[in-house]
Scaffold this active site. Structure first.
Site, mmCIF file in Angstrom:
data_model
loop_
_atom_site.group_PDB
_atom_site.id
_atom_site.type_symbol
_atom_site.label_atom_id
_atom_site.label_comp_id
_atom_site.label_asym_id
_atom_site.label_seq_id
_atom_site.Cartn_x
_atom_site.Cartn_y
_atom_site.Cartn_z
ATOM 1 N N GLY A 1 -22.454 -32.602 20.510
ATOM 2 C CA GLY A 1 -21.529 -33.715 20.296
ATOM 3 C C GLY A 1 -20.118 -33.383 20.774
ATOM 4 O O GLY A 1 -19.919 -32.564 21.680
ATOM 5 N N SER A 2 -19.153 -33.978 20.100
ATOM 6 C CA SER A 2 -17.770 -33.951 20.609
ATOM 7 C C SER A 2 -17.141 -32.562 20.669
ATOM 8 O O SER A 2 -16.111 -32.402 21.311
ATOM 9 C CB SER A 2 -16.901 -34.861 19.749
ATOM 10 O OG SER A 2 -17.343 -36.182 19.899
ATOM 11 N N VAL A 3 -17.726 -31.590 19.986
ATOM 12 C CA VAL A 3 -17.197 -30.220 20.103
ATOM 13 C C VAL A 3 -17.169 -29.819 21.582
ATOM 14 O O VAL A 3 -16.287 -29.085 22.037
ATOM 15 C CB VAL A 3 -18.058 -29.230 19.281
ATOM 16 C CG1 VAL A 3 -17.625 -27.802 19.509
ATOM 17 C CG2 VAL A 3 -17.982 -29.561 17.799
ATOM 18 N N LYS B 1 -16.328 -31.516 24.031
ATOM 19 C CA LYS B 1 -15.191 -32.059 24.797
ATOM 20 C C LYS B 1 -14.186 -30.963 25.127
ATOM 21 O O LYS B 1 -13.457 -31.066 26.114
ATOM 22 C CB LYS B 1 -14.514 -33.180 24.002
ATOM 23 C CG LYS B 1 -15.292 -34.487 24.032
ATOM 24 C CD LYS B 1 -14.678 -35.514 23.117
ATOM 25 C CE LYS B 1 -15.589 -36.750 23.037
ATOM 26 N NZ LYS B 1 -15.374 -37.509 21.809
#
Lengths: 573, 154
Positions: A284-286, A288
């Site tokens: 997930g967004s980790v 990014k």
């Protein structure tokens, strides 16, 4: 032929009589030992036969980095029987029953086994006092044996790191399996019960001891806080890792649900797997943080690069939404990271292009095992532009950590690289291999490659500090913390699950001189789904405890101390 | 025609050994040699058996000592296990909570100059242990005594 004179004949007869007498005595004695029954000798014989020609080497112990024993061998006393020497099973069973605490009927059934066995074990896990009582009873055919038994004195502490050793001596999972050859040692040989050839004797070499990088205190803090987080959210489980970002040494590695390696036999086998290295999830967004680092490295964007965020983007015929489904207008990359906007991450990968993005993704260690010294590590899954069926949608979703699979150890290793100045380090759990006080091997940190240039590190740190300013519950008063939240959807057979997520937070601190990097992952929390709500608070609490324990001074104290240090070539202030 | 001057009886007499060698073995000597051989063989066998028995005994002793060493190692591990159980942070935390201790809410770090730090170190080192204050809470009787002494000093 000259006949012998009488005197010589007499002498010869005397000598032969003496020899003959000896021979007769020997023959009779041999016959006596061979033919007459001797129960005591049979028991001794069978006891000797039970001892193998090999001398078992002792298995090495495992300690945490403070010297606490995590795994070691102790004596297990076993009561066995040589069934050939048992003359009165009922009597033996009746006398043995109160000593070993087993019903006499069961013991008698074992002693009267009709399946042709000559040996059976009647009771195990006895203490030394009981074993001595059984020995003193001198029951015919009853033997007391000792065997090594693996114990884990701290119970479930670091169970997934340790693994366990089964009753047959085979090691499963964890360092027990990975370092089995070092721990096991080499068996020796006696050369038989009646050793007449000393050259056949070979002394055993006991196994080496292991000193882990795990700190039992930090492990305890991690396990306690993880359990609280999982219970508070009625989550299915979770994992947490504490790592030294500069070396890759793992200070704590915990997963829930866990197990007690002393009771492996009654544990569901699916709990033996270490989720930190074996269980894949979409980060997930980790991720990014990796996307931004790649964009900075390639010079396609800076923190000031901005775009118009309308809350969604159409890619490959599919609409990709920001998590909040809100149009944020003109935002720069700081804000994109702070608000964790998917659309912004997609903009970045579109500027990068697939070739450069996937190169950086692999450089950060995704798609391949990290090489941690634990059994069962998997490499993760990346469907890059060379894969069949790959499309623009894959690139877009990969930008914010969906449509790919990684292990928690890969995610924390990538975050450690950003924390420590851009070097990807290989994580490890064994600091030393020792034989008594002698160090056989001392693990040195391995820098795999430089994945972020030093000039881009301040920008990365600035962006990640901004995230913690937003996800305020991850902050630790007095310390500057950097990190990234993640709330990843869970793939199912029919697309992504509509409700359940994996909430995570990966962060480090103090940013100016990172001492620890921590990853927290909570699987399928029920009450709240976002990483900032579920994992970030847990990170904050744990990080504070770890800083206190390690004596990491707050920023103001550290700066004051640094200002007082004599500057090279300058006067002391 | 030539004739053979040697008759058959004469030639036979020449090829037959006439006399035994001086050191020939007669039956008593053979018996004696057999006996000597048997004694030597027996002696060698006894020596071998003795050696074998010694090695076997040493081997058994070695095995016993090895077992003893292993038992001692197991006992040492057991003690180390007891120590680990006692030092287990989970147990210590539980015990501390039972005794009424709580984790501090926050740590306060104080920055001091090296001169002050040195002076503090000096004072701490100079203070006798009894006056430096034990980490344990004083018991009820000690507490009462201290309060009484303070009241007297007033």
């Amino acid at each position: 032929m000259t006949p012998l004179d009488r005197q010589t004949q007499r002498r010869l007869a005397l000598i032969f009589s003496v020899f003959g007498g000896f021979a007769l005595v020997l023959a009779l004695r041999l016959g006596y030992w061979q033919l007459m029954p001797h129960a005591d000798l049979q028991a001794a014989d069978s006891a000797a036969k039970l001892q193998p020609g090999q001398i078992k080497a002792g298995r090495g112990a495992i300690y945490d980095r403070t010297g606490l024993l995590l795994a070691g061998d102790v004596a297990e006393f076993i009561v066995a029987a040589d069934l050939r020497a048992v003359t009165n099973a009922a009597d033996v069973a009746a006398k043995l029953s109160p000593l070993v605490g087993r019903p006499a009927d069961e013991l008698r059934a074992g002693l009267e086994a009709k399946d042709g066995r000559t040996y059976t074990r009647l009771a195990r896990n006895l203490n030394e006092a009981t074993a001595n009582q059984v020995r003193d009873a001198k029951l015919p055919g009853i033997l007391v044996e000792t065997e090594a038994k693996r114990v884990y004195p701290m119970g479930s502490t670091a169970a997934h790191v340790l693994g366990f050793v089964a009753a047959d001596g085979k090691a499963y999972t964890g360092v027990e399996e990975y370092y089995d050859n070092a721990l096991r040692g080499e068996d020796g040989t006696w050369g038989g019960a009646l050793l007449v050839d000393p050259t056949r004797f070979r002394a055993p070499r006991d196994g080496f001891d292991l000193v882990l990088t795990i700190d039992a205190n930090i492990q305890r803090m991690t396990e306690r806080e993880l359990s609280k987080a999982v219970e508070a959210q009625d989550a299915a489980g979770g994992s947490a890792i504490v790592m030294d970002p500069k070396t890759g040494a793992i200070l704590a590695m915990a997963s829930v649900p866990t197990y007690d390696p002393n009771r492996f036999a009654t544990t569901p086998p699916d709990r033996f797997e270490n989720p930190v290295i074996s269980k894949l999830y979409e980060p997930g967004s980790v991720l990014k943080a990796v996307t931004l680092a790649a964009a900075l490295e390639e010079g396609v964007a800076s923190l000031n690069t901005s775009y118009d965020d309308v809350g969604y983007m159409r890619v490959g015929g599919v609409t990709i939404w920001d998590w909040d489904r809100v149009a944020h207008g003109r935002v720069d990359m700081r804000t994109m990271m702070r608000l964790s906007l998917n659309v912004g991450a997609v903009h970045l990968v579109q500027m990068l292009g697939p070739e450069r993005f996937y190169k950086h993704l692999r450089d950060f260690g995704f798609g391949a095992p990290t090489g941690i010294d634990l059994t069962g590590e998997v490499g993760g899954l990346i469907r890059d532009y060379k894969s069949q069926g790959w499309g623009d949608l894959d690139l877009a979703t990969n930008a914010f950590g969906q449509g790919m699979a990684a292990t928690p150890i890969q995610v924390i290793t990538a975050m450690a690289a950003i924390a420590n100045g851009g070097r990807l380090v290989q994580p490890y759990v064994v600091q030393q291999i020792r034989q008594g006080d002698r160090v056989i091997k001392d693990t040195r940190p391995i820098a795999v490659r430089q994945v972020v240039s030093p000039q881009n590190i301040p920008a990365m740190h600035e962006a990640l500090v901004g995230v913690v300013e937003q996800a305020v519950r991850a902050s630790v008063p007095g310390y500057t913390i950097g990190g990234k939240t993640g709330s990843s959807q869970i793939p199912t057979d029919k697309g992504y699950d509509d409700e359940l997520t994996i909430a995570s937070f990966a962060g480090f601190g103090p940013v100016a001189d990172p001492q620890v990097v921590i990853l927290v992952k909570v699987d399928k929390p029920v009450h709240r789904q976002l990483g900032s709500e579920v994992a970030a608070p847990f990170f904050g609490v744990l990080a504070r405890q770890v800083f206190d324990y390690l004596g990491v001074p707050p920023d103001n104290v550290r700066l004051a101390a640094e200002n007082r240090k004599p500057k090279p070539g300058g006067d002391t202030q | 025609m030539t004739t053979n001057p040697v008759t058959l009886s004469q030639s036979s007499a020449e090829v037959r050994p006439i006399a035994r060698p001086a050191g020939r073995l007669d039956t008593p000597r053979i018996a004696l040699l057999v006996l000597l051989g048997a004694i030597l063989l027996g002696g060698a066998s006894l020596l071998y058996l003795n050696l074998a028995a010694t090695v076997a005994t040493s081997s058994t002793r070695l095995q016993e000592l090895s077992k003893e060493r292993r038992m001692l190692e197991w006992q040492r591990t057991e003690k180390a296990g007891d120590l680990a159980r006692l030092a287990n942070p989970q147990r210590l935390e539980q015990r501390a909570n039972e005794l009424g201790y709580r984790a501090p809410r926050a740590f306060t770090y104080v920055t001091v100059s090296p001169e002050v730090a040195a002076a503090l170190d000096h004072r701490l080192l100079a203070t006798p242990p009894a006056e430096s204050g034990a980490t344990e809470t004083p018991g009820g009787w000690t507490n009462l005594q201290q309060q009484f002494q303070r009241w007297l000093a007033r």
